[in-house]
Write an enzyme that holds these catalytic residues in place. Structure first.
Site: not given
Ligand SMILES: O=c1[nH]c(=O)c2[nH]c(=O)[nH]c2[nH]1
Length: 324
Positions: A11, A71
Site C-alpha cells: 500500500k 492492503t
C-alpha cells in the site's frame, strides 16, 4: 543466471497524523545548526509498505486469496501502530511497524517500509503582549521533505534488518555569487561559456546510513542525526566554499556531514543543476542582475561519500593545515 522473480504487493500513500508523539530531545548539537529537537506535537507521515513472501504465489497464479492480507488492512495496521509507537522519529516508527508486520503474519518473508514526513512548524502566538511560538497552532510547511526507509527480512525464524536509510529530499539552495565552472573539455560540441562567477542553484536529495543501523531509530538521541542538521550543514558548506562545480560541492558537504557524525557510514547525494539563466546582465548602479528559470534538460550528479573518503581527506588536510 535467471533473474529471480519479482513478487510483492502493498500500500502506498498511507497518511497518518499523530498528535503528542514523544518529543525528540537531547540531540547532539553541532556548530552548523541550532537544531535542538522537535516537539512532535503534530507528527504527520505518508507511508508505503511492500510485502514479499513465497506464499503469495497462489494469489497471483490461481486467484487464491487465502494468504492475502488485504492492503486495506495494511493501511489500518500502519495507522493503529502510530497510536502505539512510543519513540520519536520516522525511522523508529517505520522499524517498529515493519517488525510488527513480520511478527503478526508469519508467512510474510520481507517487509519494506518508506515514510515521508508531512511537516508542520509552529505558528506565531501573541501571549500577554509577547510574540512567541504557539504550542497548539501549526503551519503546514512546504519545504524540503524528510524521509526514511527500512527493509526487514525473516531468516531462519529471526527478523533481520537488511537495510536502513534516512533521507532529505528536494533541498533547494541558491548561492548568488562565489561559484565558478571552468576548465571542462572544449571541443566541437561545446557551446557553454566558461563562467568565473555564476549564481548556482541546486536541488539536492541526500541519503545517509549508519554503521550501526539501529542508531537511526533515535532511541539514543545523542547518536541520532536529524535531517534538519544535515540541511544546515549543506547550507553552511555552500556558504563557505568557492565552488568549482556541483560535483566538488557535494563531496565537501558529504565530508562535513561525516566529520560531524562519525556514527554514519556514508552519505549519498543526488544533485540537479537548476542554475538560472541571465536575462539582464548589467543594471547600472547595481551589483544585481535579472534571471529566469533554466530551460530543461537539467544536469545531475550522483555521488556517495564514504568514511574512507573522510579518513583520506583528513590525512591530506593535515599536511595543508586545513581540516574538517
Ligand atoms: O557544476 C557543474 N557540473 C557540471 O558537470 C556541469 N555541466 C554543465 O553544463 N554545467 C555544470 N555545472
Amino acid at each position: 543466471m535467471d533473474k529471480e522473480r519479482e513478487m510483492f504487493y502493498g500500500k502506498r500513500d498511507v497518511f497518518a497524523y499523530r498528535t503528542y508523539l514523544k518529543p525528540l530531545k537531547d540531540v547532539r548539537r553541532i556548530e552548523e545548526s541550532d537544531f535542538n529537537g522537535k516537539s512532535n506535537v503534530v507528527f504527520g507521515i505518508n507511508v508505503s509498505v511492500k510485502v514479499g513472501g513465497e506464499q503469495f504465489l497462489p494469489s497471483f497464479t490461481q486467484g487464491d486469496n487465502s494468504m492475502v492480507v488485504a492492503t486495506d488492512s495494511m493501511k489500518n495496521f500502519i495507522q493503529k501502530h502510530l497510536g502505539s509507537y512510543e519513540g520519536c522519529t520516522i525511522e523508529g516508527f517505520l522499524a517498529y511497524t515493519a517488525q510488527a508486520f513480520l511478527n503478526k503474519y508469519s508467512h510474510f518473508e520481507s517487509v519494506e517500509m518508506k515514510g515521508e514526513e508531512i511537516p508542520f512548524e509552529s505558528a506565531r502566538a501573541l501571549t500577554s503582549t509577547r510574540l512567541t511560538e504557539s504550542d497548539v497552532v501549526f503551519k503546514h510547511s512546504r519545504n524540503e521533505t524528510v524521509a526514511a526507509s527500512c527493509h526487514y527480512i525473516r531468516k531462519e525464524e529471526k527478523i533481520l534488518l537488511k537495510s536502513q536509510q534516512s533521507s532529505l529530499y528536494d533541498l533547494q539552495l541558491i548561492k548568488v555569487s562565489g561559484n565558478s565552472f571552468v576548465g571542462y573539455i572544449q571541443d566541437e560540441y561545446t557551446t557553454l561559456p566558461e563562467d568565473g562567477n555564476r549564481p548556482l542553484f541546486i536541488y539536492l536529495n541526500i541519503h545517509w546510513q549508519y554503521h550501526d543501523k539501529k542508531l537511526a531509530y533515535g532511541e539514543e538521541a545523542e547518536s541520532y542525526v536529524a535531517a534538519e542538521q544535515v540541511k544546515d550543514i549543506a547550507a553552511c558548506v555552500f556558504h563557505e566554499q568557492s565552488t568549482p562545480s556541483i560535483q566538488n560541492l557535494i563531496y565537501h558537504i558529504g565530508l562535513r556531514i561525516l566529520a560531524r557524525f562519525p556514527q554514519l557510514k556514508d552519505v549519498t547525494f543526488e544533485s540537479q543543476n537548476r542554475t538560472w539563466e541571465t536575462v539582464v546582465g548589467e543594471i547600472p548602479g547595481s551589483a544585481g542582475k535579472v534571471y529566469t528559470e533554466p530551460r530543461p534538460p537539467y544536469g545531475f550528479q550522483v555521488f556517495t561519500v564514504t568514511h574512507e573518503d573522510l579518513v583520506h581527506h583528513e590525512g591530506s588536510a593535515l599536511e595543508s593545515h586545513s581540516t574538517y
